[in-house]
Design a protein around this motif. Sequence first.
Motif, PDB file in Angstrom:
ATOM      1  N   THR A  44      17.586  46.816  26.831  1.00  0.00           N
ATOM      2  CA  THR A  44      17.021  46.739  27.533  1.00  0.00           C
ATOM      3  C   THR A  44      17.078  47.020  28.237  1.00  0.00           C
ATOM      4  O   THR A  44      17.147  48.572  28.857  1.00  0.00           O
ATOM      5  CB  THR A  44      17.752  44.998  27.786  1.00  0.00           C
ATOM      6  N   SER A  45      15.820  46.794  29.421  1.00  0.00           N
ATOM      7  CA  SER A  45      15.131  47.608  31.192  1.00  0.00           C
ATOM      8  C   SER A  45      15.414  46.736  31.543  1.00  0.00           C
ATOM      9  O   SER A  45      15.310  45.185  31.659  1.00  0.00           O
ATOM     10  CB  SER A  45      13.977  48.377  30.731  1.00  0.00           C
ATOM     11  N   GLU A 104      14.974  51.891  38.536  1.00  0.00           N
ATOM     12  CA  GLU A 104      15.165  51.321  36.738  1.00  0.00           C
ATOM     13  C   GLU A 104      15.099  51.837  36.096  1.00  0.00           C
ATOM     14  O   GLU A 104      15.758  52.931  35.641  1.00  0.00           O
ATOM     15  CB  GLU A 104      13.065  52.003  36.266  1.00  0.00           C
ATOM     16  N   CYS A 105      16.586  51.440  34.909  1.00  0.00           N
ATOM     17  CA  CYS A 105      16.882  51.008  34.240  1.00  0.00           C
ATOM     18  C   CYS A 105      17.090  51.491  32.515  1.00  0.00           C
ATOM     19  O   CYS A 105      16.209  49.657  32.802  1.00  0.00           O
ATOM     20  CB  CYS A 105      18.111  51.139  34.584  1.00  0.00           C
ATOM     21  N   ILE A 106      17.515  51.763  31.663  1.00  0.00           N
ATOM     22  CA  ILE A 106      17.386  51.245  30.672  1.00  0.00           C
ATOM     23  C   ILE A 106      18.701  51.581  30.070  1.00  0.00           C
ATOM     24  O   ILE A 106      19.394  52.521  30.130  1.00  0.00           O
ATOM     25  CB  ILE A 106      16.374  52.419  29.783  1.00  0.00           C
TER      26      ILE A 106
END
Length: 230
Positions: A40-41, A109-111
Amino acid sequence: MGFEEQKLQHQKLNYLSTIDIFRDLSSRELQEMDRQFTMTSCASGKIFYMPEESGEVLFLLKKGRVQLYRLSPEGKKIVVATLGSGAIFGEMSLVGQGMYNTFAEAADECILCVMSRPDVERLMRERPQVALRIVENLGQRLTQVEQQLEEVAFKSIPARLASLLLRLADNGGGIEVSGYTHQDFAEMLGTYRETITQTLADLKAGGLLEIERKRVILVDREGLEVVAES
């Protein structure tokens, strides 16, 4: 399986193969694990969990930064750790670390890949080498926290800031620290933004670094190392 699903699965497998805690697993074992993960992001500012929440997930950070922090009774934010690519965090009470009393927030912003509590338990039973790597990972984080506490007790703000900059630079190539504000540094050192701004200005005046917007260039590493040990 459609093209997009195949692409996502390939990305997940590539990512899993680069995570340190899975380095002992074969390609076949990684493929077996693939179905246990959800990728997910999220945007910067996302709160993954808060104090006293009884979450049942384990996060594997692929891209971005996540801050683990606590709030003092006065509401002051104290950063316990800043995690980067490859880090694990979340519900790990099975190995002696829970999420209690701590916030986890996306700083960029993360994954991520996400595992449920039952999947984590199954993984640790079936892959003891992974359980060992998780314990090693948490041990390294505990060592870093102990180092921070020692610095708070015995070192000045300039020494602590120099040590932090050197540590962050080593994680990013050794010559610069980017993506952090003065407020970020203050929260990581448990002090005030104004103090950090003045200390950075003093280090710059001493020819040890250059300062740009959300970017600090280490001009004289040896000089900063001297300050860090003072």
